[in-house]
Design a protein around this motif. Structure first.
Motif, PDB file in Angstrom:
ATOM      1  N   PRO A 192     -94.872 -27.908 -24.386  1.00 29.00           N
ATOM      2  CA  PRO A 192     -96.260 -28.298 -24.650  1.00 29.00           C
ATOM      3  C   PRO A 192     -97.001 -27.320 -25.551  1.00 29.00           C
ATOM      4  O   PRO A 192     -97.998 -27.704 -26.173  1.00 29.00           O
ATOM      5  N   MET A 193     -96.534 -26.091 -25.611  1.00 29.95           N
ATOM      6  CA  MET A 193     -97.275 -25.085 -26.377  1.00 29.95           C
ATOM      7  C   MET A 193     -97.343 -25.422 -27.858  1.00 29.95           C
ATOM      8  O   MET A 193     -98.215 -24.942 -28.570  1.00 29.95           O
ATOM      9  N   LYS A 194     -96.397 -26.239 -28.303  1.00 30.35           N
ATOM     10  CA  LYS A 194     -96.415 -26.625 -29.716  1.00 30.35           C
ATOM     11  C   LYS A 194     -97.579 -27.549 -30.029  1.00 30.35           C
ATOM     12  O   LYS A 194     -97.972 -27.710 -31.173  1.00 30.35           O
ATOM     13  N   HIS A 195     -98.110 -28.165 -28.992  1.00 28.76           N
ATOM     14  CA  HIS A 195     -99.174 -29.142 -29.198  1.00 28.76           C
ATOM     15  C   HIS A 195    -100.541 -28.614 -28.771  1.00 28.76           C
ATOM     16  O   HIS A 195    -101.540 -29.288 -28.918  1.00 28.76           O
ATOM     17  N   LEU A 196    -100.550 -27.436 -28.204  1.00 27.77           N
ATOM     18  CA  LEU A 196    -101.783 -26.939 -27.589  1.00 27.77           C
ATOM     19  C   LEU A 196    -102.615 -26.095 -28.544  1.00 27.77           C
ATOM     20  O   LEU A 196    -102.113 -25.155 -29.161  1.00 27.77           O
ATOM     21  N   ASN A 197    -103.876 -26.467 -28.659  1.00 24.07           N
ATOM     22  CA  ASN A 197    -104.834 -25.620 -29.350  1.00 24.07           C
ATOM     23  C   ASN A 197    -105.665 -24.880 -28.315  1.00 24.07           C
ATOM     24  O   ASN A 197    -106.327 -25.505 -27.495  1.00 24.07           O
ATOM     25  N   VAL A 198    -105.611 -23.581 -28.335  1.00 22.98           N
ATOM     26  CA  VAL A 198    -106.372 -22.811 -27.358  1.00 22.98           C
ATOM     27  C   VAL A 198    -107.640 -22.248 -27.980  1.00 22.98           C
ATOM     28  O   VAL A 198    -107.683 -21.995 -29.179  1.00 22.98           O
ATOM     29  N   PRO A 199    -108.622 -22.030 -27.133  1.00 24.39           N
ATOM     30  CA  PRO A 199    -109.810 -21.318 -27.600  1.00 24.39           C
ATOM     31  C   PRO A 199    -109.392 -19.998 -28.244  1.00 24.39           C
ATOM     32  O   PRO A 199    -108.559 -19.274 -27.700  1.00 24.39           O
ATOM     33  N   PHE A 220    -106.303 -30.611 -22.592  1.00 24.28           N
ATOM     34  CA  PHE A 220    -104.959 -30.956 -23.062  1.00 24.28           C
ATOM     35  C   PHE A 220    -104.002 -31.181 -21.897  1.00 24.28           C
ATOM     36  O   PHE A 220    -103.917 -30.376 -20.979  1.00 24.28           O
ATOM     37  N   CYS A 221    -103.288 -32.289 -21.951  1.00 24.29           N
ATOM     38  CA  CYS A 221    -102.246 -32.544 -20.949  1.00 24.29           C
ATOM     39  C   CYS A 221    -100.928 -32.849 -21.657  1.00 24.29           C
ATOM     40  O   CYS A 221    -100.846 -33.794 -22.445  1.00 24.29           O
ATOM     41  N   PRO A 222     -99.913 -32.057 -21.386  1.00 30.49           N
ATOM     42  CA  PRO A 222     -98.628 -32.216 -22.088  1.00 30.49           C
ATOM     43  C   PRO A 222     -97.966 -33.567 -21.843  1.00 30.49           C
ATOM     44  O   PRO A 222     -97.147 -34.009 -22.648  1.00 30.49           O
ATOM     45  N   MET A 223     -98.322 -34.214 -20.744  1.00 31.02           N
ATOM     46  CA  MET A 223     -97.630 -35.453 -20.404  1.00 31.02           C
ATOM     47  C   MET A 223     -97.874 -36.555 -21.428  1.00 31.02           C
ATOM     48  O   MET A 223     -97.095 -37.500 -21.537  1.00 31.02           O
ATOM     49  N   LYS A 224     -98.963 -36.429 -22.172  1.00 33.63           N
ATOM     50  CA  LYS A 224     -99.240 -37.431 -23.195  1.00 33.63           C
ATOM     51  C   LYS A 224     -98.244 -37.346 -24.334  1.00 33.63           C
ATOM     52  O   LYS A 224     -98.087 -38.291 -25.106  1.00 33.63           O
ATOM     53  N   HIS A 225     -97.602 -36.197 -24.459  1.00 29.29           N
ATOM     54  CA  HIS A 225     -96.701 -35.984 -25.588  1.00 29.29           C
ATOM     55  C   HIS A 225     -95.240 -36.030 -25.174  1.00 29.29           C
ATOM     56  O   HIS A 225     -94.354 -35.903 -26.001  1.00 29.29           O
ATOM     57  N   LEU A 226     -94.999 -36.169 -23.871  1.00 31.43           N
ATOM     58  CA  LEU A 226     -93.633 -36.024 -23.373  1.00 31.43           C
ATOM     59  C   LEU A 226     -92.908 -37.361 -23.276  1.00 31.43           C
ATOM     60  O   LEU A 226     -93.417 -38.313 -22.700  1.00 31.43           O
ATOM     61  N   ASN A 227     -91.732 -37.417 -23.872  1.00 29.79           N
ATOM     62  CA  ASN A 227     -90.837 -38.547 -23.649  1.00 29.79           C
ATOM     63  C   ASN A 227     -89.758 -38.125 -22.665  1.00 29.79           C
ATOM     64  O   ASN A 227     -89.021 -37.185 -22.919  1.00 29.79           O
ATOM     65  N   VAL A 228     -89.692 -38.806 -21.554  1.00 28.18           N
ATOM     66  CA  VAL A 228     -88.688 -38.444 -20.563  1.00 28.18           C
ATOM     67  C   VAL A 228     -87.509 -39.398 -20.586  1.00 28.18           C
ATOM     68  O   VAL A 228     -87.665 -40.557 -20.964  1.00 28.18           O
ATOM     69  N   PRO A 229     -86.382 -38.885 -20.148  1.00 28.70           N
ATOM     70  CA  PRO A 229     -85.232 -39.776 -19.964  1.00 28.70           C
ATOM     71  C   PRO A 229     -85.642 -40.946 -19.082  1.00 28.70           C
ATOM     72  O   PRO A 229     -86.305 -40.742 -18.064  1.00 28.70           O
ATOM     73  N   GLY A 230     -85.274 -42.139 -19.463  1.00 24.36           N
ATOM     74  CA  GLY A 230     -85.772 -43.328 -18.798  1.00 24.36           C
ATOM     75  C   GLY A 230     -85.500 -43.397 -17.317  1.00 24.36           C
ATOM     76  O   GLY A 230     -86.286 -43.955 -16.560  1.00 24.36           O
TER      77      GLY A 230
END
Lengths: 170, 170
Positions: free
Chosen positions: A111-118, B109-119
């Motif tokens: 997730p850190m690749k997508h996170l913009n921090v203050p 920010f929530c990482p789950m919006k960007h995560l594709n999981v194995p089905g």
DNA sequence: GTAGTTGCAAAAAGTTTGCACGACG
DNA sequence: CGTCGTGCAAACTTTTTGCAACTAC
């Protein structure tokens, strides 16, 4: 997985630490075992081959291996558990963790690749873990079974792992 | 933050639970205190206004409030700590946690919006926390100080929070 | 009044420490 | 053979439990 254990043994040796039978068995145990082990579980697994083994030896060696970066320590609802490190010779990754069987599935997504921090916050570390039920446990569940027991309101705690011992990561 | 405490008190009452002075003070403490509190810290904070308070009352009420979803329990290197829940009446979010002062900064920010999981994996829950140093601690650090002590090899453990008590989340 | 809550004491569980013996290198 | 590791015992910390007295409702 045997070579993992052998390599770790050599690591011990290279650090000038004694390779005792207890340590050899301990390392082998973690190299061969999937998921997590509590100190108590470790003790009972080792005491069969090492009668007279004491808890403090287990604790000392778990701590030693943790300090060496070989083992990782995690806190669960039912106490502290250890597992062999994932940092050894793999790239950075995260885990899907099965709440039923404790199986661990690595995911490359970070997730850190997508996170913009203050801007004023200096990031040092992060934790990201996903919990759920793996395919195998779900299909078992289809044949009539419990579903989400073992999960408390916050979802933070985990159900005790069952006896399954299949390593899917590291 | 006083109204948070009052609302939680009403929650207790609505559940048919007795509103004792101990519970009232305990809830108020968490409603007014930032970051995390260990059972021991809770005990010492309460015993000043409640002479004769016992540890088991603290433990019982911490557990009760946890079961009610009011408090969240986390494991740190130096033991279990509690903090007031973030799920109460806010949307889903995560945290930046300062390793120096324990200050908590919410991030949407929530990482789950960007995560594709194995089905085949059924996701139930996830944890995402970012650790580092907040702007205030960094500027204090500039005037000569420690930097990353308190962080172990895995970065999993946290340094003990200092005495600062500034609530930045929930 | 009654059921839930508290304080006390004790027990249980988990973890650490000091020390003398033993074993690895 | 010197040093490090182990086993034993004890101490210590954290958490739980049983029970009688108490109190909120």
């Amino acid at each position: 997985m045997a070579q993992v254990g052998e390599r770790l043994i050599r690591t011990l040796s290279a650090k000038g630490l004694r390779v005792t039978e207890q340590r050899r068995t301990l390392v082998r145990l973690f190299a061969e075992t999937s998921s997590y082990l509590s100190p108590k579980e470790v003790y009972f697994r080792l005491v069969s081959t090492h009668p007279g083994l004491s808890y403090d030896t287990v604790y000392r060696n778990l701590r030693l291996l943790q300090d060496l970066g070989v083992l990782e320590r995690y806190h669960f609802d039912d106490g502290v558990k250890f597992r062999i490190g994932c940092f050894e010779d793999r790239h950075h990754h995260h885990h899907l963790i099965c709440l039923s069987c404790s199986r661990i599935v690595p995911i490359d997504f970070c997730p850190m690749k997508h996170l913009n921090v203050p801007g004023e916050f200096q990031i040092v570390d992060h934790h990201f873990d996903v919990y759920g039920y793996c395919g195998q446990c779900r299909s078992q569940e289809d044949r009539g079974a419990e579903s989400m027991e073992g999960l408390n309101h916050s979802g933070f705690e985990r159900k005790k792992p069952s006896g399954k011992e299949e390593r899917l990561c590291c």
